[in-house]
Design a protein around this motif. Structure first.
Motif, PDB file in Angstrom:
ATOM      1  N   UNK A   5     -52.923  32.886  64.217  1.00  0.00           N
ATOM      2  CA  UNK A   5     -53.986  32.546  63.698  1.00  0.00           C
ATOM      3  C   UNK A   5     -55.199  33.244  65.541  1.00  0.00           C
ATOM      4  N   UNK A   6     -55.635  34.104  65.303  1.00  0.00           N
ATOM      5  CA  UNK A   6     -56.452  34.684  65.947  1.00  0.00           C
ATOM      6  C   UNK A   6     -57.556  33.577  66.543  1.00  0.00           C
ATOM      7  N   UNK A   7     -57.962  33.431  67.339  1.00  0.00           N
ATOM      8  CA  UNK A   7     -59.745  32.584  68.252  1.00  0.00           C
ATOM      9  C   UNK A   7     -59.897  33.953  69.760  1.00  0.00           C
ATOM     10  N   UNK A   8     -61.007  33.751  68.958  1.00  0.00           N
ATOM     11  CA  UNK A   8     -61.728  35.086  69.176  1.00  0.00           C
ATOM     12  C   UNK A   8     -63.338  34.866  69.886  1.00  0.00           C
ATOM     13  N   UNK A   9     -63.354  35.122  71.517  1.00  0.00           N
ATOM     14  CA  UNK A   9     -64.473  35.287  72.078  1.00  0.00           C
ATOM     15  C   UNK A   9     -65.208  35.993  72.519  1.00  0.00           C
ATOM     16  N   UNK A  10     -66.264  36.007  72.615  1.00  0.00           N
ATOM     17  CA  UNK A  10     -67.251  37.588  73.184  1.00  0.00           C
ATOM     18  C   UNK A  10     -67.006  38.544  72.251  1.00  0.00           C
ATOM     19  N   UNK A  11     -66.257  38.766  71.428  1.00  0.00           N
ATOM     20  CA  UNK A  11     -65.870  39.659  70.182  1.00  0.00           C
ATOM     21  C   UNK A  11     -66.878  39.217  68.504  1.00  0.00           C
ATOM     22  N   UNK A  12     -67.623  40.068  68.134  1.00  0.00           N
ATOM     23  CA  UNK A  12     -68.290  39.832  66.718  1.00  0.00           C
ATOM     24  C   UNK A  12     -67.921  40.268  65.888  1.00  0.00           C
ATOM     25  N   UNK A  13     -66.816  41.860  65.810  1.00  0.00           N
ATOM     26  CA  UNK A  13     -66.455  42.035  65.003  1.00  0.00           C
ATOM     27  C   UNK A  13     -64.676  43.064  65.813  1.00  0.00           C
ATOM     28  N   UNK A  14     -64.347  42.735  64.318  1.00  0.00           N
ATOM     29  CA  UNK A  14     -62.984  43.171  64.912  1.00  0.00           C
ATOM     30  C   UNK A  14     -61.829  44.346  64.021  1.00  0.00           C
ATOM     31  N   UNK A  15     -61.910  45.269  63.966  1.00  0.00           N
ATOM     32  CA  UNK A  15     -61.294  46.429  62.645  1.00  0.00           C
ATOM     33  C   UNK A  15     -61.161  45.644  62.096  1.00  0.00           C
ATOM     34  N   UNK A  16     -60.624  45.973  61.089  1.00  0.00           N
ATOM     35  CA  UNK A  16     -59.561  45.604  59.959  1.00  0.00           C
ATOM     36  C   UNK A  16     -58.946  45.406  59.804  1.00  0.00           C
ATOM     37  N   UNK A  17     -57.779  46.830  60.838  1.00  0.00           N
ATOM     38  CA  UNK A  17     -56.470  46.658  60.709  1.00  0.00           C
ATOM     39  C   UNK A  17     -55.952  45.519  62.214  1.00  0.00           C
ATOM     40  N   UNK A  18     -56.857  44.810  62.750  1.00  0.00           N
ATOM     41  CA  UNK A  18     -56.184  43.764  63.763  1.00  0.00           C
ATOM     42  C   UNK A  18     -56.948  42.605  62.621  1.00  0.00           C
ATOM     43  N   UNK A  19     -58.151  42.467  62.453  1.00  0.00           N
ATOM     44  CA  UNK A  19     -58.427  41.125  61.557  1.00  0.00           C
ATOM     45  C   UNK A  19     -57.167  41.124  59.885  1.00  0.00           C
ATOM     46  N   UNK A  20     -56.970  42.458  59.946  1.00  0.00           N
ATOM     47  CA  UNK A  20     -54.726  41.469  58.891  1.00  0.00           C
ATOM     48  C   UNK A  20     -54.112  41.487  59.205  1.00  0.00           C
ATOM     49  N   UNK A  21     -53.365  41.479  61.036  1.00  0.00           N
ATOM     50  CA  UNK A  21     -52.255  40.702  61.268  1.00  0.00           C
ATOM     51  C   UNK A  21     -52.264  39.210  61.487  1.00  0.00           C
ATOM     52  N   UNK A  22     -52.855  38.552  61.569  1.00  0.00           N
ATOM     53  CA  UNK A  22     -52.465  36.399  61.664  1.00  0.00           C
ATOM     54  C   UNK A  22     -52.646  36.492  59.966  1.00  0.00           C
ATOM     55  N   UNK A  23     -51.946  35.299  59.375  1.00  0.00           N
ATOM     56  CA  UNK A  23     -52.129  35.284  58.112  1.00  0.00           C
ATOM     57  C   UNK A  23     -53.193  34.092  57.799  1.00  0.00           C
TER      58      UNK A  23
END
Length: 277
Positions: A22-40
């Motif tokens: 899982x990725x926990x993100x702070x201060x990034x409201x939009x990430x590219x699909x290439x990043x979103x697809x990494x953690x299951x």
């Protein structure tokens, strides 16, 4: 990792190498699909408002600027739209009278840590409880710009207190006296009835300076007075009201002026309208 390009292959390979669930993100409201697809298990983001209210870059500031009694924190699952995904956790945070955006930000840090911990606990369950946002009630929290700080004194007391406090620490509220800019640090409504004995009956024109019994710095609004806690004249350090009183050599009846133009006023009104349903 501090990539310039979130889609760069080297950066994506580095993220994948962590083998994170899982990725926990702070201060990034939009990430590219290439990043979103990494953690299951996807990615969750901590946002400093009660979504869907105040989607965007400046949610803390707009909650103060609009005079809200409370705001909050939301942990939600990131998708391909800004602050749009389903919600895991919401936590309400009160806004105290006279609290600035900077003070509210600091107060929200420990609350945000607890919200993330709660979200991780929820995600550990076989079926986490995600709740879709009510997109029909979404509002924006657009970036602030410097000219928003030029204070128009022809507003009511509550509006001016909220505006001055909401612009602290950036871009800071400011006003002009003798063609010199004075930055205003923090404001509260003034409920006193007695003024300084050397100026007992100040003018009722908005923007007029007056002084409380203990040299509190007061400024006239459309419907009352506000007290300024800290003012910084151009080229000088921040001062108290008493410092300014002494520096003006006890000259009374002076007025702060607004230099803002009509085009900027219209722009501000449009931005503010976008923050409301």
């Amino acid at each position: 990792l501090q990539p310039e390009d979130l889609k760069a292959p080297d950066f994506l390979d580095s993220l994948s190498a962590f083998e994170s669930d899982l990725f926990v993100v702070v201060a990034y409201s939009i990430l590219p699909l290439e990043v979103l697809a990494i953690p299951p298990k996807g990615s969750v983001n901590l946002h400093t408002s009660l979504l869907p209210k105040y989607r965007g870059a400046a949610p803390i500031q707009w909650s103060v600027l609009n005079g809200d009694d409370f705001t909050g924190l939301t942990v939600f699952q990131l998708d391909f739209k800004m602050d749009h995904g389903p919600v895991l956790v919401r936590r309400q945070v009160p806004i105290e009278p006279g609290e600035s955006s900077g003070q509210l930000f600091e107060k929200m840090i420990p609350a945000g840590q607890l919200a993330i911990a709660d979200a991780l606990s929820e995600l550990s369950k076989p079926q986490p409880n995600f709740q879709e946002q009510d997109h029909s009630s979404a509002t924006k929290a657009p970036k602030l710009f410097k000219e928003m700080g030029d204070i128009n004194w022809h507003q009511n007391t509550d509006q001016l207190v909220a505006w001055i406090n909401g612009l602290n620490p950036w871009p800071m509220a400011y006003t002009s006296l003798h063609s010199k800019v004075h930055r205003l640090n923090q404001a509260l409504p003034w409920h006193g009835e007695e003024f300084n004995v050397k100026d007992p009956n100040p003018s009722q024109d908005p923007g007029t300076l007056a002084w409380g019994p203990s040299k509190e710095l007061l400024i006239r609004t459309l419907d009352g007075w506000i007290e300024i806690h800290g003012i910084q004249p151009q080229g000088k350090k921040a001062q108290t009201g008493a410092d300014l009183f002494n520096g003006l050599n006890e000259k009374f009846g002076q007025k702060f002026e607004c230099q803002i133009d009509e085009e900027t006023l219209v722009k501000i009104k449009k931005l503010q309208a976008s923050t409301q349903v």
